[in-house]
Scaffold this motif. Structure first.
Motif, PDB file in Angstrom:
ATOM      1  N   HIS A 108      -4.778   8.864   9.047  1.00  0.00           N
ATOM      2  CA  HIS A 108      -4.868   9.174  10.489  1.00  0.00           C
ATOM      3  C   HIS A 108      -3.502   8.974  11.021  1.00  0.00           C
ATOM      4  N   LEU A 109      -3.243   9.403  12.233  1.00  0.00           N
ATOM      5  CA  LEU A 109      -1.959   8.978  12.895  1.00  0.00           C
ATOM      6  C   LEU A 109      -1.829   7.617  13.353  1.00  0.00           C
ATOM      7  N   TRP A 110      -2.856   7.047  13.768  1.00  0.00           N
ATOM      8  CA  TRP A 110      -2.654   5.579  13.970  1.00  0.00           C
ATOM      9  C   TRP A 110      -2.044   4.972  12.594  1.00  0.00           C
ATOM     10  N   GLN A 111      -2.293   5.167  11.490  1.00  0.00           N
ATOM     11  CA  GLN A 111      -1.829   4.844  10.287  1.00  0.00           C
ATOM     12  C   GLN A 111      -0.597   4.777  10.070  1.00  0.00           C
ATOM     13  N   VAL A 112       0.150   6.267  10.691  1.00  0.00           N
ATOM     14  CA  VAL A 112       1.507   6.257  10.638  1.00  0.00           C
ATOM     15  C   VAL A 112       2.117   5.179  11.635  1.00  0.00           C
ATOM     16  N   LEU A 113       1.400   4.805  12.658  1.00  0.00           N
ATOM     17  CA  LEU A 113       2.241   3.805  13.357  1.00  0.00           C
ATOM     18  C   LEU A 113       2.237   2.712  12.813  1.00  0.00           C
ATOM     19  N   ARG A 114       1.167   2.281  12.089  1.00  0.00           N
ATOM     20  CA  ARG A 114       1.299   1.015  11.134  1.00  0.00           C
ATOM     21  C   ARG A 114       2.263   0.893  10.105  1.00  0.00           C
ATOM     22  N   TYR A 115       2.559   2.370   9.593  1.00  0.00           N
ATOM     23  CA  TYR A 115       3.383   2.197   8.728  1.00  0.00           C
ATOM     24  C   TYR A 115       4.937   2.157   9.210  1.00  0.00           C
ATOM     25  N   ILE A 116       5.120   2.662  10.453  1.00  0.00           N
ATOM     26  CA  ILE A 116       6.309   2.520  11.168  1.00  0.00           C
ATOM     27  C   ILE A 116       6.709   1.074  11.363  1.00  0.00           C
ATOM     28  N   ARG A 117       5.603   0.226  11.800  1.00  0.00           N
ATOM     29  CA  ARG A 117       5.725  -0.988  12.126  1.00  0.00           C
ATOM     30  C   ARG A 117       6.166  -1.752  10.749  1.00  0.00           C
ATOM     31  N   ARG A 118       5.358  -1.487   9.547  1.00  0.00           N
ATOM     32  CA  ARG A 118       5.583  -2.146   8.571  1.00  0.00           C
ATOM     33  C   ARG A 118       6.927  -2.123   7.990  1.00  0.00           C
ATOM     34  N   ILE A 119       7.785  -0.931   7.925  1.00  0.00           N
ATOM     35  CA  ILE A 119       8.970  -0.737   7.316  1.00  0.00           C
ATOM     36  C   ILE A 119       9.964  -1.895   8.027  1.00  0.00           C
ATOM     37  N   PHE A 120       9.843  -2.506   8.974  1.00  0.00           N
ATOM     38  CA  PHE A 120      10.733  -3.486   9.576  1.00  0.00           C
ATOM     39  C   PHE A 120      10.276  -4.823   9.165  1.00  0.00           C
ATOM     40  N   GLN A 121       9.075  -5.023   8.645  1.00  0.00           N
ATOM     41  CA  GLN A 121       8.541  -6.263   8.363  1.00  0.00           C
ATOM     42  C   GLN A 121       8.860  -6.543   6.856  1.00  0.00           C
ATOM     43  N   LYS A 122       8.467  -5.557   5.910  1.00  0.00           N
ATOM     44  CA  LYS A 122       8.830  -5.468   4.612  1.00  0.00           C
ATOM     45  C   LYS A 122       9.733  -4.694   4.295  1.00  0.00           C
ATOM     46  N   ILE A 123      10.954  -4.571   3.961  1.00  0.00           N
ATOM     47  CA  ILE A 123      11.926  -3.647   3.524  1.00  0.00           C
ATOM     48  C   ILE A 123      11.920  -3.385   2.123  1.00  0.00           C
ATOM     49  N   GLU A 124      11.539  -2.083   1.907  1.00  0.00           N
ATOM     50  CA  GLU A 124      11.491  -1.821   0.425  1.00  0.00           C
ATOM     51  C   GLU A 124      13.063  -0.944   0.021  1.00  0.00           C
ATOM     52  N   ILE A 125      13.506  -1.112  -1.034  1.00  0.00           N
ATOM     53  CA  ILE A 125      14.795  -0.484  -1.375  1.00  0.00           C
ATOM     54  C   ILE A 125      14.399   0.468  -2.795  1.00  0.00           C
ATOM     55  N   THR A 126      13.414   0.650  -3.130  1.00  0.00           N
ATOM     56  CA  THR A 126      13.075   1.218  -4.398  1.00  0.00           C
ATOM     57  C   THR A 126      13.273   2.857  -3.795  1.00  0.00           C
ATOM     58  N   ASN A 127      14.007   3.834  -4.561  1.00  0.00           N
ATOM     59  CA  ASN A 127      13.918   5.192  -4.164  1.00  0.00           C
ATOM     60  C   ASN A 127      14.389   5.369  -2.881  1.00  0.00           C
ATOM     61  N   PRO A 128      15.417   4.829  -2.141  1.00  0.00           N
ATOM     62  CA  PRO A 128      15.919   4.635  -0.820  1.00  0.00           C
ATOM     63  C   PRO A 128      16.342   6.117  -0.420  1.00  0.00           C
ATOM     64  N   THR A 129      16.055   6.501   0.933  1.00  0.00           N
ATOM     65  CA  THR A 129      16.786   7.510   1.717  1.00  0.00           C
ATOM     66  C   THR A 129      18.144   7.286   1.968  1.00  0.00           C
ATOM     67  N   ASN A 130      18.503   6.014   2.445  1.00  0.00           N
ATOM     68  CA  ASN A 130      19.942   5.607   2.735  1.00  0.00           C
ATOM     69  C   ASN A 130      20.178   4.759   1.422  1.00  0.00           C
ATOM     70  N   ILE A 131      20.936   5.312   0.731  1.00  0.00           N
ATOM     71  CA  ILE A 131      21.465   4.544  -0.554  1.00  0.00           C
ATOM     72  C   ILE A 131      22.467   3.557  -0.101  1.00  0.00           C
ATOM     73  N   GLU A 132      23.189   3.741   0.655  1.00  0.00           N
ATOM     74  CA  GLU A 132      24.173   2.448   1.254  1.00  0.00           C
ATOM     75  C   GLU A 132      23.291   1.239   1.755  1.00  0.00           C
ATOM     76  N   ALA A 133      22.510   1.539   2.421  1.00  0.00           N
ATOM     77  CA  ALA A 133      21.653   0.414   3.213  1.00  0.00           C
ATOM     78  C   ALA A 133      20.851  -0.348   2.204  1.00  0.00           C
ATOM     79  N   ALA A 134      20.354   0.281   1.074  1.00  0.00           N
ATOM     80  CA  ALA A 134      19.556  -0.321  -0.127  1.00  0.00           C
ATOM     81  C   ALA A 134      20.505  -1.163  -0.729  1.00  0.00           C
TER      82      ALA A 134
END
Length: 225
Positions: A108-134
């Protein structure tokens, strides 16, 4: 006729999705369907902790016209974003990391919002989109935090500037600088008096010097305090 029927069904599904969203408690995120298309939802994320603390990041959820079948929605940040999972050129979040296949009855779309919030709480660097940031997150945290700070500062600088992509959207989420008039409206709102609602014209406001939503904790359901 079939096309009209499909559009009607899509409108019904999206309304149901928004009703589900309204029942969720997702701190720091405001979202509303665009006034130009129900396939675009305007959002703002206020970040209150972590390396991105203080950031006020605008984003859009772009929903495919085959929803809820087919591909998953896209999330595009309109504010400059330095994050391992966000494309530095397009601002698109790697949503398929969490939703590799969109499941009609499971996602559901509310799960997308929870995921948006999660990426700032737990930063994952596996297979990054921004390689420099990772790379900087893992190898040079000081420089990483410096670049994140630049993103946060820019989000604040652009807070009161209407993005060209949403300037003609009647449902755009807009903010104005603090004023005594807004303070008066806020006090009336918190008092619950009807005349307060007669003064609202779709604008939001924030505490002076602090980019956070103004709300009284005792207005939240007991399990959310």
């Amino acid at each position: 006729m079939a096309m009209e029927k499909n559009e009607y069904a899509l409108d019904y599904v999206l309304q149901a999705e928004y009703n589900l969203l309204r029942k969720q408690f997702i701190p720091g995120i405001i979202v509303i369907p665009s006034g130009k298309s129900n396939l675009i939802w305007n959002g703002v994320h206020f970040i209150s902790q972590g390396p991105y603390e203080g950031g006020v990041f605008r984003f859009s959820i772009v929903i495919p016209n085959t929803f809820p079948d087919g591909d998953c929605p896209r999330v595009l940040f309109l504010s400059s974003m330095f994050h391992p999972q966000v494309d530095p050129k397009t601002g698109e979040l790697d949503i398929k990391r969490y939703f590799p296949v969109w499941k009609r009855n499971g996602h559901h779309l509310w799960q997308v919002l929870r995921y948006i919030r999660r990426i700032f709480q737990k930063i994952e660097i596996t297979n990054p989109t921004n390689i420099e940031a990772a790379h900087l997150y893992e190898q040079d945290p000081e420089t990483f935090l410096s670049k994140v700070s630049e993103s946060v500062s820019q989000s604040k600088d652009n807070l009161y500037t209407s993005d060209p992509s949403i300037s003609d959207d009647p449902h755009a989420i807009l903010f104005t600088p603090w004023s005594d008039k807004l303070q008066t409206v806020r006090q009336l709102l918190l008092s619950g008096k009807k005349e307060a609602f007669d003064q609202i014209h779709g604008l939001s406001w924030m505490k002076p010097g602090v980019h956070q939503i103004l709300a009284r904790e005792d207005t939240l359901p007991s399990h959310q305090n």
